[in-house]
Design a protein around this motif. Structure first.
Motif, PDB file in Angstrom:
ATOM      1  N   ARG A  76      -1.321  19.336  81.934  1.00  0.00           N
ATOM      2  CA  ARG A  76      -2.184  20.357  81.206  1.00  0.00           C
ATOM      3  C   ARG A  76      -0.773  21.765  80.631  1.00  0.00           C
ATOM      4  O   ARG A  76      -0.092  21.370  80.968  1.00  0.00           O
ATOM      5  CB  ARG A  76      -1.684  20.727  82.870  1.00  0.00           C
ATOM      6  N   GLN A  77      -1.956  21.605  79.906  1.00  0.00           N
ATOM      7  CA  GLN A  77      -1.033  22.846  78.887  1.00  0.00           C
ATOM      8  C   GLN A  77      -1.424  24.225  79.928  1.00  0.00           C
ATOM      9  O   GLN A  77      -0.624  25.075  79.697  1.00  0.00           O
ATOM     10  CB  GLN A  77      -2.126  23.049  77.140  1.00  0.00           C
ATOM     11  N   ASN A  78      -2.149  24.634  80.293  1.00  0.00           N
ATOM     12  CA  ASN A  78      -3.385  25.830  80.762  1.00  0.00           C
ATOM     13  C   ASN A  78      -2.169  25.804  82.744  1.00  0.00           C
ATOM     14  O   ASN A  78      -2.877  25.922  83.103  1.00  0.00           O
ATOM     15  CB  ASN A  78      -4.366  26.243  80.560  1.00  0.00           C
ATOM     16  N   ALA A  79      -0.711  25.565  82.645  1.00  0.00           N
ATOM     17  CA  ALA A  79      -0.106  25.317  84.297  1.00  0.00           C
ATOM     18  C   ALA A  79       1.563  26.644  84.212  1.00  0.00           C
ATOM     19  O   ALA A  79       2.192  26.975  82.938  1.00  0.00           O
ATOM     20  CB  ALA A  79       0.818  23.909  84.544  1.00  0.00           C
ATOM     21  N   ILE A  80       1.352  26.995  84.888  1.00  0.00           N
ATOM     22  CA  ILE A  80       2.448  27.622  85.965  1.00  0.00           C
ATOM     23  C   ILE A  80       3.690  26.883  86.646  1.00  0.00           C
ATOM     24  O   ILE A  80       2.229  25.833  87.642  1.00  0.00           O
ATOM     25  CB  ILE A  80       2.292  29.236  85.927  1.00  0.00           C
ATOM     26  N   TYR A  81       4.283  25.910  86.691  1.00  0.00           N
ATOM     27  CA  TYR A  81       5.097  25.296  87.751  1.00  0.00           C
ATOM     28  C   TYR A  81       6.188  25.503  88.543  1.00  0.00           C
ATOM     29  O   TYR A  81       6.825  26.508  87.904  1.00  0.00           O
ATOM     30  CB  TYR A  81       6.358  24.345  86.915  1.00  0.00           C
ATOM     31  N   LEU A  82       5.450  25.443  89.786  1.00  0.00           N
ATOM     32  CA  LEU A  82       6.031  26.450  90.893  1.00  0.00           C
ATOM     33  C   LEU A  82       7.756  25.259  91.961  1.00  0.00           C
ATOM     34  O   LEU A  82       7.230  23.904  91.480  1.00  0.00           O
ATOM     35  CB  LEU A  82       5.480  26.510  91.868  1.00  0.00           C
ATOM     36  N   TYR A  83       8.686  26.059  91.294  1.00  0.00           N
ATOM     37  CA  TYR A  83       9.685  24.969  92.134  1.00  0.00           C
ATOM     38  C   TYR A  83      10.193  24.656  92.850  1.00  0.00           C
ATOM     39  O   TYR A  83      10.381  25.751  93.629  1.00  0.00           O
ATOM     40  CB  TYR A  83      10.904  25.763  90.706  1.00  0.00           C
ATOM     41  N   ASP A  84       9.894  23.401  93.580  1.00  0.00           N
ATOM     42  CA  ASP A  84      10.007  22.777  94.318  1.00  0.00           C
ATOM     43  C   ASP A  84      10.476  21.814  94.836  1.00  0.00           C
ATOM     44  O   ASP A  84      10.636  20.968  95.810  1.00  0.00           O
ATOM     45  CB  ASP A  84       7.849  22.407  94.763  1.00  0.00           C
ATOM     46  N   LEU A  85      11.631  21.447  93.934  1.00  0.00           N
ATOM     47  CA  LEU A  85      12.810  20.163  94.363  1.00  0.00           C
ATOM     48  C   LEU A  85      13.889  20.498  94.895  1.00  0.00           C
ATOM     49  O   LEU A  85      14.277  21.720  95.040  1.00  0.00           O
ATOM     50  CB  LEU A  85      13.281  20.287  93.008  1.00  0.00           C
ATOM     51  N   GLU A  86      14.715  20.044  95.786  1.00  0.00           N
ATOM     52  CA  GLU A  86      15.478  20.563  96.765  1.00  0.00           C
ATOM     53  C   GLU A  86      16.707  21.730  95.999  1.00  0.00           C
ATOM     54  O   GLU A  86      17.435  21.816  96.795  1.00  0.00           O
ATOM     55  CB  GLU A  86      15.689  19.316  97.283  1.00  0.00           C
ATOM     56  N   ASN A  87      17.125  20.698  95.165  1.00  0.00           N
ATOM     57  CA  ASN A  87      18.597  21.131  94.521  1.00  0.00           C
ATOM     58  C   ASN A  87      18.258  22.071  92.888  1.00  0.00           C
ATOM     59  O   ASN A  87      16.947  21.429  92.494  1.00  0.00           O
ATOM     60  CB  ASN A  87      18.889  19.968  93.827  1.00  0.00           C
ATOM     61  N   LYS A  88      18.285  23.764  93.060  1.00  0.00           N
ATOM     62  CA  LYS A  88      18.112  24.433  92.162  1.00  0.00           C
ATOM     63  C   LYS A  88      19.273  24.492  90.842  1.00  0.00           C
ATOM     64  O   LYS A  88      20.528  24.575  91.579  1.00  0.00           O
ATOM     65  CB  LYS A  88      17.910  25.814  92.493  1.00  0.00           C
ATOM     66  N   PRO A  89      18.801  24.215  89.955  1.00  0.00           N
ATOM     67  CA  PRO A  89      19.920  24.943  88.890  1.00  0.00           C
ATOM     68  C   PRO A  89      20.883  25.799  89.011  1.00  0.00           C
ATOM     69  O   PRO A  89      20.223  26.452  89.716  1.00  0.00           O
ATOM     70  CB  PRO A  89      18.826  25.039  87.623  1.00  0.00           C
ATOM     71  N   ALA A  90      21.868  26.087  89.285  1.00  0.00           N
ATOM     72  CA  ALA A  90      23.046  27.227  89.379  1.00  0.00           C
ATOM     73  C   ALA A  90      22.266  28.981  89.291  1.00  0.00           C
ATOM     74  O   ALA A  90      23.018  29.569  89.322  1.00  0.00           O
ATOM     75  CB  ALA A  90      24.146  27.137  88.690  1.00  0.00           C
ATOM     76  N   VAL A  91      21.912  28.343  87.670  1.00  0.00           N
ATOM     77  CA  VAL A  91      20.943  29.974  87.223  1.00  0.00           C
ATOM     78  C   VAL A  91      19.927  30.234  87.914  1.00  0.00           C
ATOM     79  O   VAL A  91      20.075  31.424  87.784  1.00  0.00           O
ATOM     80  CB  VAL A  91      19.939  29.131  85.691  1.00  0.00           C
ATOM     81  N   PHE A  92      20.282  29.894  88.778  1.00  0.00           N
ATOM     82  CA  PHE A  92      19.052  30.656  90.110  1.00  0.00           C
ATOM     83  C   PHE A  92      19.833  31.563  90.669  1.00  0.00           C
ATOM     84  O   PHE A  92      19.202  32.759  91.584  1.00  0.00           O
ATOM     85  CB  PHE A  92      17.781  29.398  90.794  1.00  0.00           C
ATOM     86  N   ASP A  93      21.336  31.755  90.408  1.00  0.00           N
ATOM     87  CA  ASP A  93      21.820  32.340  91.603  1.00  0.00           C
ATOM     88  C   ASP A  93      22.313  33.828  90.715  1.00  0.00           C
ATOM     89  O   ASP A  93      22.060  34.727  91.761  1.00  0.00           O
ATOM     90  CB  ASP A  93      23.702  31.784  91.510  1.00  0.00           C
ATOM     91  N   PHE A  94      21.213  33.326  89.768  1.00  0.00           N
ATOM     92  CA  PHE A  94      21.620  34.930  89.006  1.00  0.00           C
ATOM     93  C   PHE A  94      20.883  35.783  89.289  1.00  0.00           C
ATOM     94  O   PHE A  94      20.891  37.109  88.874  1.00  0.00           O
ATOM     95  CB  PHE A  94      22.295  34.695  87.321  1.00  0.00           C
ATOM     96  N   PHE A  95      19.378  35.045  89.778  1.00  0.00           N
ATOM     97  CA  PHE A  95      18.494  36.194  89.429  1.00  0.00           C
ATOM     98  C   PHE A  95      18.661  37.329  91.202  1.00  0.00           C
ATOM     99  O   PHE A  95      18.085  38.023  90.554  1.00  0.00           O
ATOM    100  CB  PHE A  95      17.235  35.144  90.877  1.00  0.00           C
TER     101      PHE A  95
END
Length: 170
Positions: A76-95
């Motif tokens: 789909r082109q008109n989508a926003i993806y909700l991150y639902d995976l168990e392992n999150k990238p390290a970049v998420f820690d910077f939020f």
């Protein structure tokens, strides 16, 4: 967060009169991630705010937009993806490192004397005010960094092009 809640949030920020914007660079230097604040000229910051407000308003008013889990991603082109995976990238820690309160200490400013754009991993965009805001992340892609030593032409005069002799981001 539901799609309606997300759209409402984006629209509320797009409609704000007094709005701020801060950009934070995530640099990778000697295998260490460092957060630096971008010092942006106020006129340019105003243009960025206008652009982001327009985009947020367009997203909020998009009737075809869907919110789907990243694990169920499709084409789909008109989508926003909700991150639902168990392992999150390290970049998420910077939020959590981005100041969301005016009393929090800000990271040092990016300095062209001490820092390099070639170390840029990505950037965070904080838009809104301290009560109503969103924080966006964008991965820096090598094609968005234009390096010194190559020839890039820009419009300089009515009929001529000039050379850019500095690194810049798109």
């Amino acid at each position: 967060m539901t799609l309606d809640e997300l759209k409402e949030k984006l629209d509320s920020i797009a409609q704000m009169d007094a709005i701020g914007l801060n950009v934070y660079f995530l640099l990778k230097v000697n295998d260490e991630n460092i957060l630096k604040r971008a010092n942006i000229i106020e006129d340019v910051k105003g243009d960025l705010i206008k652009s982001y407000k327009k985009t947020l308003g367009e997203i909020a008013s998009n009737e075809e937009l869907a919110l789907i889990n990243l694990s169920a991603a499709d084409d789909r082109q008109n989508a926003i993806y909700l991150y639902d995976l168990e392992n999150k990238p390290a970049v998420f820690d910077f939020f959590d490192s981005i100041p969301n309160d005016q009393n929090q200490e800000q990271p040092d400013y990016f300095s062209f004397d001490d820092d390099n754009l070639s170390d840029l991993e990505g950037y965070f965009i904080f838009i809104g005010d301290y009560e109503n805001n969103i924080l966006l992340y964008r991965k820096q892609m090598p094609i968005n960094l234009f390096k010194q030593g190559k020839i890039y032409l820009i419009k300089g005069h009515d009929t001529q092009f000039e050379n850019i002799n500095k690194e810049f981001l798109r």
